[in-house]
Structure formats: C-alpha cells, structure tokens
Design a protein around this motif. Structure first.
Motif, PDB file in Angstrom:
ATOM      1  N   ALA A 231       0.860  -1.182   0.000  1.00 21.04           N
ATOM      2  CA  ALA A 231       0.000   0.000   0.000  1.00 21.04           C
ATOM      3  C   ALA A 231       0.897   1.234   0.000  1.00 21.04           C
ATOM      4  CB  ALA A 231      -0.922   0.007   1.213  1.00 21.04           C
ATOM      5  N   PHE A 232       0.354   2.344  -0.515  1.00 19.12           N
ATOM      6  CA  PHE A 232       1.109   3.588  -0.604  1.00 19.12           C
ATOM      7  C   PHE A 232       0.438   4.624   0.295  1.00 19.12           C
ATOM      8  CE2 PHE A 232       4.016   4.920  -4.323  1.00 19.12           C
ATOM      9  CZ  PHE A 232       4.885   5.532  -3.443  1.00 19.12           C
ATOM     10  N   ALA A 233       1.197   5.285   1.157  1.00 21.92           N
ATOM     11  CA  ALA A 233       0.701   6.377   1.992  1.00 21.92           C
ATOM     12  C   ALA A 233       1.290   7.675   1.468  1.00 21.92           C
ATOM     13  CB  ALA A 233       1.092   6.160   3.451  1.00 21.92           C
ATOM     14  N   ILE A 234       0.473   8.447   0.755  1.00 24.24           N
ATOM     15  CA  ILE A 234       0.922   9.700   0.158  1.00 24.24           C
ATOM     16  C   ILE A 234      -0.224  10.704   0.162  1.00 24.24           C
ATOM     17  CG2 ILE A 234       2.771   8.847  -1.324  1.00 24.24           C
ATOM     18  CD1 ILE A 234       0.819   8.496  -3.544  1.00 24.24           C
ATOM     19  N   SER A 235       0.108  11.950  -0.111  1.00 31.36           N
ATOM     20  CA  SER A 235      -0.903  12.999  -0.175  1.00 31.36           C
ATOM     21  C   SER A 235      -1.845  12.767  -1.353  1.00 31.36           C
ATOM     22  CB  SER A 235      -0.228  14.362  -0.323  1.00 31.36           C
ATOM     23  OG  SER A 235      -1.153  15.353  -0.686  1.00 31.36           O
ATOM     24  N   ASP A 236      -3.115  13.074  -1.143  1.00 29.67           N
ATOM     25  CA  ASP A 236      -4.100  12.970  -2.225  1.00 29.67           C
ATOM     26  C   ASP A 236      -3.827  13.972  -3.333  1.00 29.67           C
ATOM     27  OD1 ASP A 236      -5.755  10.866  -1.940  1.00 29.67           O
ATOM     28  OD2 ASP A 236      -7.430  11.962  -1.057  1.00 29.67           O
ATOM     29  N   GLU A 237      -3.055  15.027  -3.033  1.00 33.44           N
ATOM     30  CA  GLU A 237      -2.837  16.071  -4.022  1.00 33.44           C
ATOM     31  C   GLU A 237      -1.710  15.734  -4.998  1.00 33.44           C
ATOM     32  OE1 GLU A 237      -2.475  19.970  -2.435  1.00 33.44           O
ATOM     33  OE2 GLU A 237      -4.197  19.783  -1.112  1.00 33.44           O
TER      34      GLU A 237
END
Length: 366
Positions: A32-38
């Motif tokens: 899974a990737f945890a990053i900003s939605d922007e």
C-alpha cells in the motif's frame, strides 16, 4: 508480507519508490502507498491501495541558501513530520504493515515506525541524502520529536537509516563522496534500449517536473525559442495547467503535461532539466547525457556531479538566454565525450543489484 510505502508530498519523493513497490508486488507481497491525495503520480498502477497522508503539500521555501533557509527548513519540516506522524499512526492501525519503506524526507513514518517498533528502511531518493551531512540535518528535526515521543537519542542516525536504499552509483558523487555508512546502492531503472540516432536532427527531451520553485513557463519559452531555430525534435514536459498555453504558442514542439517520461527517454539524445534527482537518475541510468539549470536545494549538487563525471553541462539561469541555452544544449548532443561518459555511467549503474535484490534485502531485516 504487508509493506507500507510512505512518501513526503512531492512527486520527486514518490516516483522513485514506484519500481520498489512494483518489485514487492511482483514478489507476491501485499503493498500500500501512503501519500498525499494532491500528488499526481505518473506510472503508478491505479490498482495499488492508496492511503491519504498528511501533510497535503510541501510549501515553497523563500530562501534558496543561507541560515534563513536552514531555520525555515527545520521549522517547516518539523511541523510536517508531526502531521505525518499522526496520520501514519491511523494508516498503520488500518493496514497493519510488517515493514515500512519510506523516502528520505518522510520523517513522520519513521517516527511512527520507531514508536510502534515496526521495521523500517529509508529510500534515499535525493543525491544529498546519501551524504553524511544529511544525517546531521535530519537530527535537527528528528531529535526534538523523538524526545517528545519518549524515544532514546539517536546521535549516529543508525535508527534513522538502518538500511539506506541509494538509487544511484557511488561514483556519481566524484570527489565529494562523503557517503554515510548505511547506504546500499541499487539500480532499479531498466537498462538502456538501443536508440536510433539521427545526427542531423537531434531529439531533445525537456523535463521540468512539478516543483513550484522552477519557473516552468519562462524556462520552456527559452528552450523552445532557442532550439526551434535549429532543426531539432523537441519534447517538453511541464505541469498540466501550463500545457495548453505552450501548445498554442509552439505547435512544432511536442508539449506534454506531467507524464511518465519513460517512453520518451528511449528516443532522447539529451535531457534538459532543472536537475531534479529523479530525472537525473533516469537519464544517466539509460546512458543519456544531460543539460541542467539548477534553481535550489540539491539541484546545484546534481548539476556539479553531472559536470564532474563528464555526462553533461550546467548553465546558470542568469546566463540562459535562448541562444546561449540552445548552443549549450546542442554542444552536449554533438560532442561524443558527453554521450560516452553517460553510457559508461549507465553500464556501471546496471552492474549494481537490481530491484529484486533490493526487495530481498529489505525483507531480510524482518
């Protein structure tokens, strides 16, 4: 194994993790990737599970150099690290990873991993993050936060970077190779494909990234105005919102938005860039010489390293008239020494362990 990849809000921090993510998936791991939605991430498979992580964006530093920049850098990054720490805790609670793989600036995931005692590794996505002074700068941010969380001091940075995944070759740094001892070097880029060359009509790829510190439109104007006077095939990648204006003004050029440049690199004789490390790595690992105009941060180091290893030239922004820029870029194309140096670097880089070995080494620490 459940693998959580985490990156600070910036495409240049996210995109180097994609080959590692893909290698974990190919090996059958749950990722899974945890990053900003922007953050727009060209080349990221839409089926990858994605968690929204704070902070949403990285602000632009008003100070390019000096003590004001250091003070700003420490304050803003500490604030972002705390926001990231809190949101990463929530993501960990839901995903329950066995290991965390983070980019070198993603300090919140580092702190969360330390507090919850989850194994973690650091992907050193920028050139300067491989150097010893980087560890000391990181301590300026992390030590007060570690103390507030009840974690012991980490004077050597050994917990901060227990395994540093460096995505370049040590010789990139030349005489300034003050490498910290936790760095392990890998090449996760594909080997160079044979390219058809047309010495009479060179192909120029201009990659300007998405950073707000780059004057994208003015830079693109200077490159296009200078090079289109010659018989040159030119492709320019700019942030999506700037594309339409340039398409109308320069119909002879191929104007892209913020896109995956891999297919375009196959045909490039030179890559013109502001010197973001992702573009630098991608070009050099494919044996393509570069022309760099740096604007801030490690872009200046990258420009120095490129020129020192002979794989390209750098030209300051203040000296970049359209004519001077075009002449300098075409010099890189026409003088074989630059191409030969880039090809030699590519061969050295691809002798390093690849993405599969990188994944095996990361998994071995559990």
């Amino acid at each position: 194994m459940r693998v959580l990849l985490a990156a600070t809000p910036g495409a240049g921090h996210v995109m180097p993790l994609i080959p590692i993510l893909n290698a974990f998936r190919a090996a059958g791991h749950d990722v899974a990737f945890a990053i900003s939605d922007e953050i727009v991430v060209p080349g990221l498979d839409s089926s990858v599970r994605r968690f929204t992580k704070a902070a949403p964006r990285f602000p632009v530093c008003p100070y390019p150099h000096g003590p004001e920049r250091t003070a700003w850098w420490v304050r803003v990054n500490a604030e972002m690290a705390w926001a990231s720490y809190l949101s990463t805790l929530e993501i960990i609670e839901e995903f329950k990873p066995d290991i965390i793989v983070r980019d070198s600036a993603e300090r919140g995931a580092y702190l969360a991993a330390e507090v919850l005692r989850i194994p973690h590794v650091n992907v050193l996505v920028g050139a300067e993050s491989v150097l010893n002074p980087y560890i000391e700068r990181e301590r300026l941010i992390s030590e007060p936060l570690r103390k507030s969380l009840g974690l012991p001091e980490d004077p050597s940075g050994s917990t901060q970077i227990p395994l540093g995944i460096a995505l370049t070759h040590p010789r990139f740094f030349g005489g300034r190779a003050d490498l910290h001892p936790y760095s392990t070097f890998y090449c996760v880029d594909p080997p160079a494909e044979p390219r058809e060359t047309d010495t009479g009509r060179p192909s120029v790829l201009v990659s300007l990234g998405s950073s707000m510190t780059v004057p994208h439109t003015r830079f693109a104007h200077r490159v296009l105005t200078g090079l289109l006077r010659d018989d040159v095939r030119i492709t320019v990648a700019v942030p999506d919102h700037l594309r339409h204006e340039l398409v109308e003004e320069f119909p002879r050029a191929d104007i892209l938005g913020f896109d995956d440049l891999s297919p375009h690199l196959e045909h490039a004789d030179v890559v013109v860039s502001h010197g973001g490390f992702g573009t630098v790595r991608a070009a050099l690992h494919r044996g393509i010489p570069m022309h760099i105009t740096p604007f801030w941060s490690d872009q200046f180091l990258n420009a120095e390293c490129i020129t020192e290893c002979g794989a390209g030239l750098a030209l300051p922004w203040d000296s970049c008239s359209p004519q001077e820029l075009a002449e300098s870029v075409l010099r890189v194309v026409r003088e074989s020494t630059f191409r030969n140096a880039a090809h030699a670097f590519s061969e050295d880089a691809h002798a390093l362990p690849g993405a599969e070995e990188c994944v095996r080494d990361i998994a071995s620490i559990i």
